[in-house]
Design a protein around this motif. Structure first.
Motif, PDB file in Angstrom:
ATOM      1  N   MET A 210       0.842  -1.200   0.000  1.00  0.00           N
ATOM      2  CA  MET A 210       0.000   0.000   0.000  1.00  0.00           C
ATOM      3  C   MET A 210       0.874   1.246   0.000  1.00  0.00           C
ATOM      4  O   MET A 210       1.916   1.295   0.654  1.00  0.00           O
ATOM      5  CB  MET A 210      -0.944  -0.028   1.207  1.00  0.00           C
ATOM      6  CG  MET A 210      -1.880  -1.223   1.202  1.00  0.00           C
ATOM      7  SD  MET A 210      -2.864  -1.419   2.700  1.00  0.00           S
ATOM      8  CE  MET A 210      -3.968  -0.004   2.573  1.00  0.00           C
ATOM      9  N   GLU A 211       0.451   2.259  -0.733  1.00  0.00           N
ATOM     10  CA  GLU A 211       1.237   3.475  -0.914  1.00  0.00           C
ATOM     11  C   GLU A 211       0.659   4.636  -0.106  1.00  0.00           C
ATOM     12  O   GLU A 211      -0.488   4.602   0.340  1.00  0.00           O
ATOM     13  CB  GLU A 211       1.285   3.852  -2.396  1.00  0.00           C
ATOM     14  CG  GLU A 211       1.948   2.808  -3.278  1.00  0.00           C
ATOM     15  CD  GLU A 211       1.982   3.213  -4.731  1.00  0.00           C
ATOM     16  OE1 GLU A 211       2.977   2.887  -5.410  1.00  0.00           O
ATOM     17  OE2 GLU A 211       1.010   3.869  -5.179  1.00  0.00           O
ATOM     18  N   HIS A 212       1.491   5.669   0.053  1.00  0.00           N
ATOM     19  CA  HIS A 212       1.082   6.911   0.722  1.00  0.00           C
ATOM     20  C   HIS A 212       0.569   6.631   2.134  1.00  0.00           C
ATOM     21  O   HIS A 212      -0.495   7.108   2.539  1.00  0.00           O
ATOM     22  CB  HIS A 212       0.011   7.651  -0.082  1.00  0.00           C
ATOM     23  CG  HIS A 212       0.276   7.695  -1.556  1.00  0.00           C
ATOM     24  ND1 HIS A 212       1.453   8.200  -2.081  1.00  0.00           N
ATOM     25  CD2 HIS A 212      -0.483   7.305  -2.618  1.00  0.00           C
ATOM     26  CE1 HIS A 212       1.411   8.112  -3.402  1.00  0.00           C
ATOM     27  NE2 HIS A 212       0.262   7.571  -3.749  1.00  0.00           N
ATOM     28  N   VAL A 213       1.323   5.826   2.879  1.00  0.00           N
ATOM     29  CA  VAL A 213       0.956   5.430   4.236  1.00  0.00           C
ATOM     30  C   VAL A 213       1.800   6.204   5.239  1.00  0.00           C
ATOM     31  O   VAL A 213       3.033   6.241   5.126  1.00  0.00           O
ATOM     32  CB  VAL A 213       1.162   3.916   4.450  1.00  0.00           C
ATOM     33  CG1 VAL A 213       0.880   3.530   5.897  1.00  0.00           C
ATOM     34  CG2 VAL A 213       0.274   3.121   3.508  1.00  0.00           C
ATOM     35  N   TYR A 214       1.156   6.798   6.216  1.00  0.00           N
ATOM     36  CA  TYR A 214       1.831   7.518   7.295  1.00  0.00           C
ATOM     37  C   TYR A 214       1.279   7.059   8.636  1.00  0.00           C
ATOM     38  O   TYR A 214       0.142   6.585   8.727  1.00  0.00           O
ATOM     39  CB  TYR A 214       1.606   9.034   7.187  1.00  0.00           C
ATOM     40  CG  TYR A 214       2.170   9.674   5.961  1.00  0.00           C
ATOM     41  CD1 TYR A 214       3.432  10.259   5.977  1.00  0.00           C
ATOM     42  CD2 TYR A 214       1.440   9.714   4.773  1.00  0.00           C
ATOM     43  CE1 TYR A 214       3.953  10.870   4.845  1.00  0.00           C
ATOM     44  CE2 TYR A 214       1.953  10.315   3.634  1.00  0.00           C
ATOM     45  CZ  TYR A 214       3.210  10.884   3.677  1.00  0.00           C
ATOM     46  OH  TYR A 214       3.730  11.474   2.552  1.00  0.00           O
ATOM     47  N   GLN A 215       2.062   7.231   9.670  1.00  0.00           N
ATOM     48  CA  GLN A 215       1.583   7.092  11.040  1.00  0.00           C
ATOM     49  C   GLN A 215       1.520   8.486  11.647  1.00  0.00           C
ATOM     50  O   GLN A 215       2.318   9.373  11.290  1.00  0.00           O
ATOM     51  CB  GLN A 215       2.531   6.223  11.854  1.00  0.00           C
ATOM     52  CG  GLN A 215       3.948   6.775  11.880  1.00  0.00           C
ATOM     53  CD  GLN A 215       4.862   6.019  12.798  1.00  0.00           C
ATOM     54  OE1 GLN A 215       4.524   5.798  13.952  1.00  0.00           O
ATOM     55  NE2 GLN A 215       6.016   5.633  12.301  1.00  0.00           N
ATOM     56  N   LEU A 216       0.569   8.709  12.549  1.00  0.00           N
ATOM     57  CA  LEU A 216       0.500   9.980  13.277  1.00  0.00           C
ATOM     58  C   LEU A 216       1.567   9.961  14.355  1.00  0.00           C
ATOM     59  O   LEU A 216       1.506   9.155  15.287  1.00  0.00           O
ATOM     60  CB  LEU A 216      -0.883  10.179  13.888  1.00  0.00           C
ATOM     61  CG  LEU A 216      -1.029  11.374  14.828  1.00  0.00           C
ATOM     62  CD1 LEU A 216      -0.630  12.684  14.152  1.00  0.00           C
ATOM     63  CD2 LEU A 216      -2.452  11.453  15.374  1.00  0.00           C
TER      64      LEU A 216
END
Length: 259
Positions: A210-216
């Protein structure tokens, strides 16, 4: 910028939560050292140790907490430890526990090794801006993904966030695998209470391609600490005697439960 300080409130107990994914050995020796240090400073709370790292929840006086954090950071591997803070009138833990575990947050996917490299993160301030404008800096729609359990989400969540009504974090891999199509060409920001679950979740999503994945970064607690809580609705469930925290990080009863 932090939104509170000890001088601005009569609450004198400092509560911290912090974690670090890092390969650890000699766990029993570390357990004894941590217990002795905490007991000497009269700290209460829970510390989890595992081969993958350390997870910390402690409460005490300002002086004791600062001393503990300084001691922890004296280990070069923990030099960048960045605790989230909140205040209370009394310690929300009845005792001190220093426990050895297989994982500091259980997912039962041993191939995920966060100490090998973190997933990209987004700061609270940047996320706040994205939520206000409705898209990220590349113009993609932002989807908030709650990685917490159902009873935590019942206290509060980001407006419009996706959640899977998880009974346990171990159910997350199956839930996300069945729903990957939802996130195509969108930016995903996974979040949790303090950052640990959403970091593992983001790494797992990357492994799925999966692309464009961030964690807060720092989870909900850091978001409430560093912003005006825009986009957040309700309270944040915490795993101690406080029950939950409001948007100003003040202790509140869990909605629906007696105070």
């Amino acid at each position: 910028m932090k939104r509170f300080s000890a001088a601005a409130t009569p609450m004198s107990v400092v509560n911290i939560s912090a974690y670090k994914f890092i390969a650890l050995d000699a766990l029993e020796q570390r357990q004894a050292e941590l217990r002795a240090r905490c007991e000497g400073l009269q700290l209460k709370g829970t510390i989890l140790l595992a081969p993958e790292g350390i997870n910390i929840f402690l409460a005490g006086t300002r002086e004791a907490i600062d001393s503990m954090v300084e001691w922890l950071r004296s280990d070069p591997r923990l030099a960048d430890l960045d605790p989230k803070e909140s205040l209370s009138e009394s310690a929300p833990f009845g005792r001190l526990r220093v426990r050895l575990k297989k994982e500091i947050i259980t997912m039962r996917h041993p191939q995920i090794r966060p100490e090998g490299g973190r997933a990209p993160s987004v700061s609270p301030e940047t996320l706040h801006r994205w939520l206000q404008q409705g898209f990220d800096d590349e113009g993609r729609q932002v989807v908030m993904l709650d990685t917490r359990n159902d009873y935590e989400i019942a206290c509060g969540k980001f407006e419009g966030a996706v959640d899977y009504g998880l009974r346990s974090f171990t159910d997350f891999p199956a839930a996300i695998a069945a729903d990957r199509g939802r996130y195509v060409d969108r930016t995903i920001v996974s979040y949790c209470t303090g950052g640990i679950r959403c970091e593992k979740a983001a790494l797992h999503m990357q492994e799925l391609g999966m692309e464009h994945v961030y964690q807060l970064e720092g989870g909900i607690l850091r978001y409430l600490e560093y912003t005006d809580a825009g986009g957040w609705d309700g309270h944040c469930f915490v795993f101690d005697e406080r029950g939950s925290l409001d948007a100003q990080l003040n202790p509140q009863p869990v909605p629906g439960q007696a105070s």
